[in-house]
Design a protein around this motif. Structure first.
Motif, PDB file in Angstrom:
ATOM      1  N   UNK A   5       0.833  -1.205   0.000  1.00  0.00           N
ATOM      2  CA  UNK A   5       0.000   0.000   0.000  1.00  0.00           C
ATOM      3  C   UNK A   5       0.866   1.253   0.000  1.00  0.00           C
ATOM      4  N   UNK A   6       1.926   1.231   0.808  1.00  0.00           N
ATOM      5  CA  UNK A   6       2.822   2.386   0.886  1.00  0.00           C
ATOM      6  C   UNK A   6       3.478   2.664  -0.470  1.00  0.00           C
ATOM      7  N   UNK A   8       2.291   1.925  -3.349  1.00  0.00           N
ATOM      8  CA  UNK A   8       1.282   2.443  -4.269  1.00  0.00           C
ATOM      9  C   UNK A   8       1.005   3.919  -4.000  1.00  0.00           C
ATOM     10  N   UNK A   9       0.953   4.306  -2.731  1.00  0.00           N
ATOM     11  CA  UNK A   9       0.743   5.709  -2.394  1.00  0.00           C
ATOM     12  C   UNK A   9       1.909   6.566  -2.893  1.00  0.00           C
ATOM     13  N   UNK A  10       3.111   6.022  -2.829  1.00  0.00           N
ATOM     14  CA  UNK A  10       4.278   6.738  -3.334  1.00  0.00           C
ATOM     15  C   UNK A  10       4.166   6.939  -4.845  1.00  0.00           C
ATOM     16  N   UNK A  11       3.639   5.920  -5.543  1.00  0.00           N
ATOM     17  CA  UNK A  11       3.438   6.060  -6.991  1.00  0.00           C
ATOM     18  C   UNK A  11       2.389   7.132  -7.297  1.00  0.00           C
ATOM     19  N   UNK A  12       1.353   7.223  -6.440  1.00  0.00           N
ATOM     20  CA  UNK A  12       0.351   8.278  -6.607  1.00  0.00           C
ATOM     21  C   UNK A  12       0.983   9.650  -6.367  1.00  0.00           C
ATOM     22  N   UNK A  13       1.836   9.710  -5.341  1.00  0.00           N
ATOM     23  CA  UNK A  13       2.554  10.954  -5.062  1.00  0.00           C
ATOM     24  C   UNK A  13       3.357  11.404  -6.274  1.00  0.00           C
ATOM     25  N   UNK A  14       4.075  10.471  -6.861  1.00  0.00           N
ATOM     26  CA  UNK A  14       4.924  10.786  -8.017  1.00  0.00           C
ATOM     27  C   UNK A  14       4.083  11.300  -9.176  1.00  0.00           C
ATOM     28  N   UNK A  56       0.826  10.603   4.630  1.00  0.00           N
ATOM     29  CA  UNK A  56       0.724   9.183   4.982  1.00  0.00           C
ATOM     30  C   UNK A  56       2.045   8.450   4.781  1.00  0.00           C
ATOM     31  N   UNK A  57       2.771   8.782   3.730  1.00  0.00           N
ATOM     32  CA  UNK A  57       4.016   8.052   3.432  1.00  0.00           C
ATOM     33  C   UNK A  57       5.233   8.637   4.153  1.00  0.00           C
ATOM     34  N   UNK A  58       5.119   9.927   4.557  1.00  0.00           N
ATOM     35  CA  UNK A  58       6.244  10.624   5.210  1.00  0.00           C
ATOM     36  C   UNK A  58       7.484  10.636   4.310  1.00  0.00           C
ATOM     37  N   UNK A  59       7.249  10.684   2.987  1.00  0.00           N
ATOM     38  CA  UNK A  59       8.352  10.604   2.032  1.00  0.00           C
ATOM     39  C   UNK A  59       8.205  11.669   0.950  1.00  0.00           C
ATOM     40  N   UNK A  60       9.318  12.344   0.636  1.00  0.00           N
ATOM     41  CA  UNK A  60       9.338  13.265  -0.499  1.00  0.00           C
ATOM     42  C   UNK A  60       9.610  12.467  -1.773  1.00  0.00           C
ATOM     43  N   UNK A  99     -11.238   4.222  -5.241  1.00  0.00           N
ATOM     44  CA  UNK A  99     -12.378   3.702  -4.496  1.00  0.00           C
ATOM     45  C   UNK A  99     -11.951   2.638  -3.494  1.00  0.00           C
ATOM     46  N   UNK A 100     -11.009   1.795  -3.904  1.00  0.00           N
ATOM     47  CA  UNK A 100     -10.492   0.765  -3.002  1.00  0.00           C
ATOM     48  C   UNK A 100      -9.718   1.392  -1.846  1.00  0.00           C
ATOM     49  N   UNK A 101      -8.956   2.440  -2.149  1.00  0.00           N
ATOM     50  CA  UNK A 101      -8.173   3.117  -1.118  1.00  0.00           C
ATOM     51  C   UNK A 101      -9.044   3.850  -0.109  1.00  0.00           C
ATOM     52  N   UNK A 102     -10.236   4.289  -0.550  1.00  0.00           N
ATOM     53  CA  UNK A 102     -11.095   5.089   0.329  1.00  0.00           C
ATOM     54  C   UNK A 102     -11.539   4.325   1.570  1.00  0.00           C
TER      55      UNK A 102
END
Length: 289
Positions: A5-6, A8-14, A56-60, A99-102
């Motif tokens: 999950x983390x 995937x969130x990083x990929x969304x961030x990018x 959420x990821x605490x990552x730049x 939707x899945x992440x929500x």
């Protein structure tokens, strides 16, 4: 959260920070202040989404510089409306994942709604000159495709000489492009409808016509056998039809398939009929070049 999950969130961030840089870079390069403001607003939305996932990821995360320059150049060449809508089209599949992440991240539902509605509404406000003259471009492009494919097909059997075919086609095409440009100028000048500049309308029509003429005649200047030339000329016609209709379908949110089929059938149908006419005329007149 688990590692999957983390990541995937990083990929969304990018993706969000990449789109922020695309919108911001483009907003700084266009002349229209209204369009620049709209693009910057969309960019700011992307930046805010990035910050949400960062909490959420605490990552730049660094942007994808290749993608930034790719869409920037696409927008400069084909227009910012096309570039931005093409980019947003690529994000359609992300709605299901949001939707899945929500279920785990309530903010995902809000981001999904903004991605789907708010940003597209803002993009719909973009006002680009070339899209106001789509009708003029279609007029020049479609008339050149229908007329020149027919002329080249007819001349192929009638003359059976690539240089003569190219010469006759080029003269016909240039004369027809000037005629179409003049007709569009007079049509716009005497029109009581939407205000458009007649000279610009004529220019768009003429340029679209001449560009199409050149691409259709090019095979007759490259290859030696006239049937091979005709084949590649028809391939070029289909490619032009596909490319233009894809552009319009993206920039103006129209259906691609029906428009492509209609233009292709008209152009190739006229070419086939002209091919037969050329054969009949050659036999009837007894021409042998």
């Amino acid at each position: 959260m688990n590692e999957k999950t983390r990541n995937y969130l990083i990929s969304l961030q990018k993706n969000e920070i990449t789109e922020y840089h695309i919108y911001t870079k483009l907003a700084k390069s266009i002349r229209s202040k209204d369009n620049a403001a709209i693009l910057q607003r969309v960019g700011d939305e992307e930046r805010r989404h990035y910050e949400i996932w960062k909490n959420h990821t605490k990552t730049d995360v660094a942007p994808d510089r290749v993608k930034v320059w790719l869409y920037y150049l696409i927008s400069l060449i084909f227009g910012f409306t096309f570039g931005m809508k093409l980019m947003e089209r690529g994000e359609v599949g992300a709605q299901t994942n949001y939707k899945l992440l929500s279920e785990e991240f309530p903010e995902a539902a809000q981001i999904a709604a903004e991605e789907k509605e708010h940003e597209m509404e803002l993009l719909a406000l973009l006002d680009e000159e070339r899209l106001h003259y789509t009708g003029s471009i279609v007029l020049g492009l479609n008339d050149a495709l229908v007329e020149l494919t027919g002329v080249l097909a007819g001349l192929t059997l009638a003359l059976q000489n690539t240089r003569l075919i190219a010469l006759a086609g080029l003269i016909t095409g240039i004369a027809a492009s000037l005629s179409m440009a003049c007709s569009e100028y007079l049509s716009m000048k005497n029109s009581n409808g939407e205000e458009k500049h007649p000279v610009k309308g004529a220019a768009y029509t003429g340029i679209a016509y001449v560009s199409t003429v050149f691409l259709l005649i090019l095979p007759f200047l490259v290859f030696e056998h006239y049937f091979v030339c005709l084949f590649f000329s028809l391939v070029a016609a289909v490619a032009i039809i596909a490319g233009f209709n894809y552009y319009i379908s993206v920039a103006e949110d129209l259906t691609f398939k029906d428009r492509f089929r209609e233009m292709a059938v008209l152009s190739l149908g006229v070419a086939g009929l002209s091919f037969l006419i050329g054969y009949v005329v050659r036999v009837f007149l007894g021409v042998d070049i």
